[in-house]
Design a protein around this motif. Sequence first.
Motif, mmCIF file in Angstrom:
data_model
loop_
_atom_site.group_PDB
_atom_site.id
_atom_site.type_symbol
_atom_site.label_atom_id
_atom_site.label_comp_id
_atom_site.label_asym_id
_atom_site.label_seq_id
_atom_site.Cartn_x
_atom_site.Cartn_y
_atom_site.Cartn_z
ATOM 1 N N ILE A 20 0.843 -1.199 0.000
ATOM 2 C CA ILE A 20 0.000 0.000 0.000
ATOM 3 C C ILE A 20 0.875 1.244 0.000
ATOM 4 C CG2 ILE A 20 -1.700 1.305 1.337
ATOM 5 C CD1 ILE A 20 -2.698 -1.450 2.374
ATOM 6 N N GLN A 21 1.899 1.231 0.849
ATOM 7 C CA GLN A 21 2.802 2.373 0.957
ATOM 8 C C GLN A 21 4.093 2.059 0.214
ATOM 9 O OE1 GLN A 21 3.619 3.582 4.968
ATOM 10 N NE2 GLN A 21 5.252 4.957 4.369
ATOM 11 N N ILE A 22 4.387 2.844 -0.827
ATOM 12 C CA ILE A 22 5.631 2.615 -1.566
ATOM 13 C C ILE A 22 6.616 3.763 -1.350
ATOM 14 C CG2 ILE A 22 4.684 1.048 -3.296
ATOM 15 C CD1 ILE A 22 4.485 3.421 -5.195
ATOM 16 N N THR A 23 6.386 4.539 -0.287
ATOM 17 C CA THR A 23 7.385 5.510 0.146
ATOM 18 C C THR A 23 8.046 4.958 1.401
ATOM 19 O OG1 THR A 23 5.735 6.731 1.417
ATOM 20 C CG2 THR A 23 6.195 7.524 -0.805
ATOM 21 N N CYS A 24 9.334 5.189 1.533
ATOM 22 C CA CYS A 24 10.107 4.638 2.645
ATOM 23 C C CYS A 24 9.629 5.241 3.971
ATOM 24 C CB CYS A 24 11.594 4.925 2.432
ATOM 25 S SG CYS A 24 12.642 4.290 3.752
ATOM 26 N N ARG A 25 9.466 4.396 4.982
ATOM 27 C CA ARG A 25 9.033 4.866 6.306
ATOM 28 C C ARG A 25 10.111 5.699 6.985
ATOM 29 N NH1 ARG A 25 7.314 -0.912 7.166
ATOM 30 N NH2 ARG A 25 9.345 -1.094 8.123
ATOM 31 N N ALA A 26 11.371 5.458 6.659
ATOM 32 C CA ALA A 26 12.468 6.136 7.339
ATOM 33 C C ALA A 26 12.825 7.478 6.690
ATOM 34 C CB ALA A 26 13.697 5.235 7.379
ATOM 35 N N CYS A 27 12.982 7.506 5.359
ATOM 36 C CA CYS A 27 13.461 8.730 4.704
ATOM 37 C C CYS A 27 12.399 9.435 3.863
ATOM 38 C CB CYS A 27 14.691 8.434 3.850
ATOM 39 S SG CYS A 27 14.345 7.425 2.387
ATOM 40 N N GLY A 28 11.304 8.765 3.545
ATOM 41 C CA GLY A 28 10.234 9.387 2.769
ATOM 42 C C GLY A 28 10.409 9.328 1.267
ATOM 43 N N ASN A 29 11.530 8.797 0.790
ATOM 44 C CA ASN A 29 11.741 8.664 -0.662
ATOM 45 C C ASN A 29 10.887 7.533 -1.217
ATOM 46 O OD1 ASN A 29 13.587 10.732 -0.731
ATOM 47 N ND2 ASN A 29 15.378 9.397 -0.694
ATOM 48 N N ARG A 30 10.601 7.613 -2.506
ATOM 49 C CA ARG A 30 9.853 6.549 -3.179
ATOM 50 C C ARG A 30 10.755 5.325 -3.304
ATOM 51 N NH1 ARG A 30 5.773 5.030 -6.530
ATOM 52 N NH2 ARG A 30 6.285 4.102 -8.536
ATOM 53 N N MET A 31 10.229 4.166 -2.909
ATOM 54 C CA MET A 31 10.989 2.923 -3.004
ATOM 55 C C MET A 31 10.899 2.389 -4.427
ATOM 56 S SD MET A 31 10.259 0.938 0.566
ATOM 57 C CE MET A 31 8.487 0.933 0.457
ATOM 58 N N ARG A 32 11.866 1.579 -4.798
ATOM 59 C CA ARG A 32 11.895 0.946 -6.121
ATOM 60 C C ARG A 32 11.564 -0.530 -5.982
ATOM 61 N NH1 ARG A 32 14.764 4.151 -10.074
ATOM 62 N NH2 ARG A 32 15.583 5.981 -9.039
ATOM 63 N N MET A 33 10.967 -1.075 -7.035
ATOM 64 C CA MET A 33 10.637 -2.497 -7.005
ATOM 65 C C MET A 33 11.933 -3.307 -7.075
ATOM 66 S SD MET A 33 8.207 -4.895 -9.357
ATOM 67 C CE MET A 33 7.012 -3.615 -9.496
ATOM 68 N N ALA A 34 12.101 -4.211 -6.137
ATOM 69 C CA ALA A 34 13.302 -5.039 -6.078
ATOM 70 C C ALA A 34 13.125 -6.304 -6.904
ATOM 71 C CB ALA A 34 13.635 -5.387 -4.635
#
Length: 101
Positions: A20-34
């Motif tokens: 649901i959330q694809i922004t990082c909880r720690a830094c707020g940047n958008r995460m990338r699909m691994a």
Amino acid sequence: MMARKQARPEASQEVVLEPIQITCRACGNRMRMARHSQRMVTTLQGVTHLTLKVYRCSNADCPRFRQVTRPEEEGQWAITTWRICAGCHCSGRGAALSGVA
């Protein structure tokens, strides 16, 4: 556990799960699909093929750098700690649900 004597039936449905959330909880940047992770789940409704979209933070300065985030809904599909034993439904911790202790 005994070995399977017959092949698992083909999946009757396919579901793609994404966090649901694809922004990082720690830094707020958008995460990338691994990667995509595949899973087969057998329910009373049939066999379902799950495709899980796994994300991770790519910010090198983030404390969660390269730590994966799996879809939250994955836990609703499969509970891995439950088993059926001696006619009662109990968890791996031994708590009986049928009222028999």
